[in-house]
Design an enzyme around this catalytic site. Structure first.
Site, PDB file in Angstrom:
ATOM      1  CB  THR A 173       9.295   7.495   1.767  1.00 37.61           C
ATOM      2  OG1 THR A 173      10.483   7.185   1.795  1.00 37.61           O
ATOM      3  CG2 THR A 173       9.089   8.756   1.295  1.00 37.61           C
ATOM      4  N   PRO A 174       7.529   4.710   2.498  1.00 42.02           N
ATOM      5  CG  PRO A 174       5.552   4.250   1.263  1.00 42.02           C
ATOM      6  CD  PRO A 174       6.526   5.293   1.554  1.00 42.02           C
ATOM      7  CD1 TRP A 175       7.380  -0.890   4.205  1.00 46.39           C
ATOM      8  CD2 TRP A 175       6.370  -1.979   2.536  1.00 46.39           C
ATOM      9  NE1 TRP A 175       6.096  -1.402   4.399  1.00 46.39           N
ATOM     10  CE2 TRP A 175       5.682  -2.110   3.455  1.00 46.39           C
ATOM     11  CE3 TRP A 175       6.374  -2.691   1.515  1.00 46.39           C
ATOM     12  CZ2 TRP A 175       4.474  -2.656   3.532  1.00 46.39           C
ATOM     13  CZ3 TRP A 175       5.399  -3.511   0.976  1.00 46.39           C
ATOM     14  CH2 TRP A 175       4.108  -3.489   2.351  1.00 46.39           C
ATOM     15  N   PRO A 201      13.670   6.830   4.847  1.00 49.36           N
ATOM     16  CG  PRO A 201      15.508   5.357   3.986  1.00 49.36           C
ATOM     17  CD  PRO A 201      15.105   6.735   4.993  1.00 49.36           C
ATOM     18  N   GLY A 253       2.507   6.593   3.995  1.00 48.32           N
ATOM     19  CA  GLY A 253       2.388   5.324   4.998  1.00 48.32           C
ATOM     20  C   GLY A 253       1.181   4.972   5.405  1.00 48.32           C
ATOM     21  CB  SER A 254       0.075   2.702   7.872  1.00 51.03           C
ATOM     22  OG  SER A 254       0.831   3.049   8.959  1.00 51.03           O
ATOM     23  CB  ALA A 256      -1.924   3.444  12.412  1.00 52.85           C
ATOM     24  CD  GLU A 273      -0.943  11.462  -1.415  1.00 55.58           C
ATOM     25  OE1 GLU A 273      -1.811  10.517  -1.689  1.00 55.58           O
ATOM     26  OE2 GLU A 273      -1.360  12.520  -1.766  1.00 55.58           O
ATOM     27  CB  CYS A 307      -1.504   3.669  -1.473  1.00 58.76           C
ATOM     28  SG  CYS A 307      -1.144   4.695  -2.885  1.00 58.76           S
ATOM     29  CG  PHE A 408      -0.401  -2.755   1.425  1.00 60.87           C
ATOM     30  CD1 PHE A 408      -1.120  -1.701   0.965  1.00 60.87           C
ATOM     31  CD2 PHE A 408       0.887  -2.550   1.624  1.00 60.87           C
ATOM     32  CE1 PHE A 408      -0.397  -0.587   0.175  1.00 60.87           C
ATOM     33  CE2 PHE A 408       1.519  -1.549   1.088  1.00 60.87           C
ATOM     34  CZ  PHE A 408       0.873  -0.584   0.496  1.00 60.87           C
TER      35      PHE A 408
HETATM   36  P1  NAD Z   1       4.276   2.718   7.907  1.00 56.99           P
HETATM   37  O1  NAD Z   1       3.374   3.659   8.307  1.00 56.99           O
HETATM   38  O2  NAD Z   1       4.485   1.418   8.845  1.00 56.99           O
HETATM   39  O3  NAD Z   1       5.678   3.383   7.539  1.00 56.99           O
HETATM   40  C1  NAD Z   1       5.762   4.362   6.644  1.00 56.99           C
HETATM   41  C2  NAD Z   1       6.987   5.153   7.111  1.00 56.99           C
HETATM   42  O4  NAD Z   1       6.809   5.779   8.525  1.00 56.99           O
HETATM   43  C3  NAD Z   1       8.398   4.182   7.368  1.00 56.99           C
HETATM   44  O5  NAD Z   1       9.371   4.882   6.799  1.00 56.99           O
HETATM   45  C4  NAD Z   1       8.544   4.196   8.563  1.00 56.99           C
HETATM   46  O6  NAD Z   1       9.567   3.937   9.144  1.00 56.99           O
HETATM   47  C5  NAD Z   1       7.761   5.446   9.054  1.00 56.99           C
HETATM   48  N1  NAD Z   1       7.390   5.326  10.710  1.00 56.99           N
HETATM   49  C6  NAD Z   1       6.989   4.140  11.323  1.00 56.99           C
HETATM   50  N2  NAD Z   1       6.691   4.792  12.290  1.00 56.99           N
HETATM   51  C7  NAD Z   1       6.790   5.954  12.640  1.00 56.99           C
HETATM   52  C8  NAD Z   1       6.681   7.116  13.731  1.00 56.99           C
HETATM   53  N3  NAD Z   1       6.235   6.680  14.836  1.00 56.99           N
HETATM   54  N4  NAD Z   1       6.850   8.430  13.264  1.00 56.99           N
HETATM   55  C9  NAD Z   1       7.413   8.662  12.033  1.00 56.99           C
HETATM   56  N5  NAD Z   1       7.676   7.757  11.177  1.00 56.99           N
HETATM   57  C10 NAD Z   1       7.270   6.576  11.477  1.00 56.99           C
HETATM   58  O7  NAD Z   1       3.775   2.118   6.544  1.00 56.99           O
HETATM   59  P2  NAD Z   1       4.331   1.057   5.864  1.00 56.99           P
HETATM   60  O8  NAD Z   1       3.679  -0.219   6.309  1.00 56.99           O
HETATM   61  O9  NAD Z   1       5.768   1.127   5.481  1.00 56.99           O
HETATM   62  O10 NAD Z   1       3.440   1.366   4.342  1.00 56.99           O
HETATM   63  C11 NAD Z   1       2.537   0.866   3.782  1.00 56.99           C
HETATM   64  C12 NAD Z   1       1.354   1.934   3.982  1.00 56.99           C
HETATM   65  O11 NAD Z   1       1.653   2.921   3.148  1.00 56.99           O
HETATM   66  C13 NAD Z   1       0.006   1.092   3.422  1.00 56.99           C
HETATM   67  O12 NAD Z   1      -0.950   1.755   4.424  1.00 56.99           O
HETATM   68  C14 NAD Z   1      -0.192   2.291   2.139  1.00 56.99           C
HETATM   69  O13 NAD Z   1      -1.312   2.323   1.666  1.00 56.99           O
HETATM   70  C15 NAD Z   1       0.437   3.513   2.358  1.00 56.99           C
HETATM   71  N6  NAD Z   1       0.800   4.143   1.059  1.00 56.99           N
HETATM   72  C16 NAD Z   1       0.179   5.114   0.600  1.00 56.99           C
HETATM   73  C17 NAD Z   1       0.505   5.600  -0.409  1.00 56.99           C
HETATM   74  C18 NAD Z   1      -0.386   6.837  -1.107  1.00 56.99           C
HETATM   75  O14 NAD Z   1       0.205   7.578  -2.180  1.00 56.99           O
HETATM   76  N7  NAD Z   1      -1.262   7.215  -0.482  1.00 56.99           N
HETATM   77  C19 NAD Z   1       1.557   5.240  -1.253  1.00 56.99           C
HETATM   78  C20 NAD Z   1       2.189   4.222  -0.899  1.00 56.99           C
HETATM   79  C21 NAD Z   1       1.933   3.330   0.543  1.00 56.99           C
END
Ligand code: NAD
Length: 507
Positions: A173-175, A201, A253-254, A256, A273, A307, A408
């Site tokens: 999950t994201p922050w 997290p 998360g993202s 990517a 998501e 998001c 964002f």
């Molecule tokens: P992120 O992808 O960098 O990180 C999200 C999570 O993934 C974190 O817990 C991180 O530690 C983990 N992570 C990072 N690299 C990983 C890997 N290689 N393997 C497995 N896990 C890994 O995203 P972020 O910057 O923390 O969050 C922001 C993004 O989340 C934005 O793009 C936002 O749109 C998206 N988001 C989407 C929703 C939705 O419901 N669609 C909700 C909230 C946030």
């Protein structure tokens, strides 16, 4: 200004504060929680956590490794049987107990959430409310779910289906909503369905995740039902996603990172998501004041770190000037500062990587001659360098990063259109497909746009980020916004496997 948050990051999901070999003995230290026991991660290292709003040192987060994940997954797997034995109603009651426990500890959780994430305390308190809401919603929904008896050709056969947990769920999950989002998307529905979880997290909001685990100890969950492993995403996130005993991955998360996880975990069930670039469309026949007020909220709420935020506004040329005037008023009403000051209604960006992205998007807008009507930079005179001014930009084209990419941050990029074709083509100029909003006073236009937009949710005369945990939402197929639907019965079905059982009544 305190420049403690570095922007030249090698590890973009860390905040830009150091990883250290030991934590001071009097510091708050967040530990992993496996089977109810708190323990240090196997790396022996800690991430220093400072408040993005006040710069104060909040504590240290243990950095776990693949061995911690392995223990957590095996502990979670052992919880499948005890969770099943509770039955649906027993687990629903447990969800209600969790919701009560969280509500009783709301202030404690909200204080740390505000400090660690950066959002105003009153918003943090609202978010803690959504943790309880997520568990209560799952408790109610799970009781009403039904499955089918299937008619078959053979008169002696009976066929029916049941729902069973898929197995261990990895929740990554994201922050931006570090408590509410995990609870509503994954933790509540998982407990309701009897799905044990290993929760990873985001590192920059791990202190509050560990605090939630401490609070949940009072709810006396079955051992291993919820396990927490913290650390760098590419280490612990990757280890849980690729673990052979993990059957399902709930990732928010993202885009990517979503693509990386999907390629690393072939064959696993994915609930993704991902990012969004939600357009809000303001038609010629819209209530322009309402549209400006709602779009403003959608752009600046949670400092734009949602998001489904209003990432861009597409406005009919005839109402552009009036709309922008209204939007500027909303921007002028934003006050940044200490999360505990009653007047603060917008916090900082959570981390340096997000600041860097905002700066890149603004540089691209300026280089192409866009007009920055207000804001556009990190604010001066604040406690840290992560406060970004509420920003309104006009004169953009479809090619600008503010239109194509997810920013964002607290920015309202305004583009104009003349015809419906132009509006829809602008809306589709981004590869995201999560949410949209349409402001109009006619049902004909509302339906026409709602059906034409390729997104998972369209809100009519309401901001793009309106959602409740009983509503299904998610990314449009083939977009960068995710897989599956989150919300209500849909999550509960997604978390379970549909198993068909046939009987021969003669034998
Ligand atoms: P992120 O992808 O960098 O990180 C999200 C999570 O993934 C974190 O817990 C991180 O530690 C983990 N992570 C990072 N690299 C990983 C890997 N290689 N393997 C497995 N896990 C890994 O995203 P972020 O910057 O923390 O969050 C922001 C993004 O989340 C934005 O793009 C936002 O749109 C998206 N988001 C989407 C929703 C939705 O419901 N669609 C909700 C909230 C946030």
């Amino acid at each position: 200004m305190t420049y403690i948050f570095k922007t030249d990051l090698d590890t973009p999901n860390l905040r830009g504060t150091p990883i250290v070999d030991s934590a001071p003995s009097d510091a708050r230290v967040a530990l992993n929680n496996i089977g109810g026991a708190f323990a240090e991660g196997e790396t022996g290292q800690f991430l220093e956590i400072r408040s993005p709003a006040t710069a104060e040192l909040l504590g240290y987060v243990t950095m776990g490794g693949a061995g911690d994940v392995d223990r957590a997954v095996r502990t979670a797997e052992a919880a499948l049987a005890p969770l099943a034995q509770l039955g649906t109603y027993g687990r629903a009651a447990l969800c209600q107990r969790v919701a009560d426990t969280v509500a009783a500890n709301a202030d404690r959780l909200a204080r740390l959430l505000a400090l660690e994430q950066g959002k105003p305390y009153k918003d943090a308190l609202d978010e803690v409310g959504t943790v309880s809401l997520g568990y209560r919603n799952a408790a109610e929904q799970v009781k009403w779910i039904t499955t089918d008896v299937i008619q078959v050709a053979d008169p002696f056969k009976r066929a029916f289906s049941i729902l069973q947990p898929k197995g261990v769920l990895a929740a990554i999950t994201p922050w931006n909503f570090p408590l509410g989002l995990p609870a509503m998307y994954y933790l509540g529905p998982a407990l309701a369905t009897g799905t044990p979880v290993v929760w990873v997290p985001a590192p920059t909001t791990s202190l509050v995740a560990a605090e939630l685990m401490e609070v949940l100890a009072e709810a006396d969950l079955p051992k291993g039902a919820l396990n927490l492993v913290m650390g760098a995403g590419p280490v612990v996130g990757d280890a849980v996603a690729t673990h052979p005993r993990v059957h399902s991955i709930g990732f928010t998360g993202s885009s990517a990172t979503g693509r990386t996880i999907a390629s690393r975990a072939p064959g696993k069930h994915l609930m993704f998501e991902l990012g969004g670039n939600g357009p809000t469309l303001v038609l010629e026949d819209a209530d322009v004041d309402l549209a400006a007020q709602q779009a403003g909220f959608g752009c600046f709420a949670n400092a734009g770190q949602i998001c489904t935020a209003t990432e861009r506004v597409l406005v009919h040329k005839a109402v552009h000037d009036r709309f922008v005037e209204g939007l500027m008023k909303v921007a002028a009403g934003k006050k940044m500062g200490d999360p505990f000051d009653a007047g603060t209604n917008m916090g900082p960006l959570n981390n340096a990587a997000t600041l860097q992205k905002m700066q890149e998007h603004m540089a691209d807008a300026r280089a192409t001659g866009a007009e920055v009507l207000v804001g556009g930079d990190a604010a001066d005179g604040m406690a840290t360098n992560l406060f970004f001014e509420p920003t309104v930009v006009t004169g953009l084209s479809a090619a600008n990063m503010l239109n194509i990419e997810e920013s964002f941050g607290p920015v309202a990029p305004v583009l104009t259109f003349d015809t419906m074709d132009e509006a829809l083509s602008l809306a589709a100029s981004s590869n995201y497909g999560l949410s949209a909003a349409v402001f109009t006073s006619t049902t004909r236009n509302a339906w026409a746009y709602a059906e034409a937009l390729r997104v998972g949710i369209v809100n009519i005369n309401e901001m793009s980020c309106y959602w409740e945990p009983c509503i299904p939402a998610g990314g449009a197929a083939g977009s960068d916004s995710g897989l599956g639907r989150t919300g209500g019965l849909y999550t509960i079905r997604e978390m379970c496997d549909l198993k068909t059982i046939t009987f021969d009544v003669r034998r």
